[in-house]
Motif scaffolding. Sequence first.
Motif, PDB file in Angstrom:
ATOM      1  N   LYS A   1       0.873  -1.181   0.000  1.00  0.00           N
ATOM      2  CA  LYS A   1       0.000   0.000   0.000  1.00  0.00           C
ATOM      3  C   LYS A   1       0.898   1.214   0.000  1.00  0.00           C
ATOM      4  O   LYS A   1       1.829   1.301   0.792  1.00  0.00           O
ATOM      5  CB  LYS A   1      -0.903   0.007   1.228  1.00  0.00           C
ATOM      6  CG  LYS A   1      -1.997  -1.012   1.187  1.00  0.00           C
ATOM      7  CD  LYS A   1      -2.987  -0.800   2.302  1.00  0.00           C
ATOM      8  CE  LYS A   1      -4.147  -1.743   2.100  1.00  0.00           C
ATOM      9  NZ  LYS A   1      -5.333  -1.322   2.796  1.00  0.00           N
ATOM     10  N   LYS A   2       0.605   2.150  -0.908  1.00  0.00           N
ATOM     11  CA  LYS A   2       1.387   3.371  -1.000  1.00  0.00           C
ATOM     12  C   LYS A   2       0.490   4.577  -0.753  1.00  0.00           C
ATOM     13  O   LYS A   2      -0.652   4.597  -1.199  1.00  0.00           O
ATOM     14  CB  LYS A   2       2.013   3.507  -2.393  1.00  0.00           C
ATOM     15  CG  LYS A   2       3.088   2.527  -2.703  1.00  0.00           C
ATOM     16  CD  LYS A   2       3.669   2.825  -4.069  1.00  0.00           C
ATOM     17  CE  LYS A   2       4.754   1.836  -4.419  1.00  0.00           C
ATOM     18  NZ  LYS A   2       5.312   2.081  -5.753  1.00  0.00           N
TER      19      LYS A   2
ATOM     20  N   MET B   1      -4.605   6.124   0.288  1.00  0.00           N
ATOM     21  CA  MET B   1      -3.777   4.944   0.047  1.00  0.00           C
ATOM     22  C   MET B   1      -4.198   4.257  -1.246  1.00  0.00           C
ATOM     23  O   MET B   1      -5.372   4.268  -1.612  1.00  0.00           O
ATOM     24  CB  MET B   1      -3.889   3.965   1.216  1.00  0.00           C
ATOM     25  CG  MET B   1      -3.521   4.545   2.571  1.00  0.00           C
ATOM     26  SD  MET B   1      -1.857   5.215   2.649  1.00  0.00           S
ATOM     27  CE  MET B   1      -0.909   3.713   2.702  1.00  0.00           C
ATOM     28  N   GLU B   2      -3.213   3.668  -1.908  1.00  0.00           N
ATOM     29  CA  GLU B   2      -3.475   2.940  -3.142  1.00  0.00           C
ATOM     30  C   GLU B   2      -2.786   1.584  -3.056  1.00  0.00           C
ATOM     31  O   GLU B   2      -1.637   1.488  -2.627  1.00  0.00           O
ATOM     32  CB  GLU B   2      -2.913   3.752  -4.310  1.00  0.00           C
ATOM     33  CG  GLU B   2      -3.201   3.162  -5.670  1.00  0.00           C
ATOM     34  CD  GLU B   2      -2.659   4.053  -6.780  1.00  0.00           C
ATOM     35  OE1 GLU B   2      -1.490   3.839  -7.166  1.00  0.00           O
ATOM     36  OE2 GLU B   2      -3.385   4.946  -7.218  1.00  0.00           O
ATOM     37  N   ASN B   3      -3.497   0.517  -3.444  1.00  0.00           N
ATOM     38  CA  ASN B   3      -2.902  -0.815  -3.469  1.00  0.00           C
ATOM     39  C   ASN B   3      -2.021  -0.954  -4.706  1.00  0.00           C
ATOM     40  O   ASN B   3      -2.353  -0.447  -5.776  1.00  0.00           O
ATOM     41  CB  ASN B   3      -3.985  -1.895  -3.492  1.00  0.00           C
ATOM     42  CG  ASN B   3      -4.754  -1.948  -2.197  1.00  0.00           C
ATOM     43  OD1 ASN B   3      -4.201  -1.682  -1.140  1.00  0.00           O
ATOM     44  ND2 ASN B   3      -6.032  -2.281  -2.266  1.00  0.00           N
TER      45      ASN B   3
END
Length: 194
Positions: free
Chosen positions: A138-139, A164-166
């Motif tokens: 996760k970023k 957050m983005e996977n």
Amino acid sequence: MKYRCLILSVALTGLSLIVNAQKNRIIYPKATFNKAEAERMIASDGKASIKGQMTQKSNYMHNVVTLYPCTEYFMEWYELKKKDKKEKKSIFMSEEANSYRILTLINKQDGSFEFTGLNPGKYFLHTTVYQTKVANVKKQVGTETVTTTNGLGIQISSYDRPIMENGRELYQTVEDHTTIVELTGSGQVLNVNL
């Protein structure tokens, strides 16, 4: 006064480099390399062989297994390397000792390898296994401001929270696989997993 400080600084830096060089000095085994013994073991006129199988697949195109004859010199080098688990020292063997080794390719289809023409004695086998793996991560790609208001439209609270983005990341693992084996007789075929 500035020049004196500069000269002192340069002198101290030079002293620091000398101290660091002494800490990182190259260490060689103290035993004398027995060329005749190493030649006898890997002379290619022997009748013994080692047939091996990799227990872990590597995703590099060409992987090799290296075989060293376990002479007294080699075993001292091996013990020095084992004691230096954190790899803080520079431990090497001489160029001559390092030249007495045999390399063989690992079969890409089934992970097998073979050394032939060996004479009885102890041998050290080594290979490095490279694997590229994927991990879910996760970023944080930004932030958003969240505000809370009451029924009259007056702001009660406000805070920032991460967006957050996977994603997926590639990473590489590198593992050394080693073993020491012993051929006890002429004509012996030793099977080993590495």
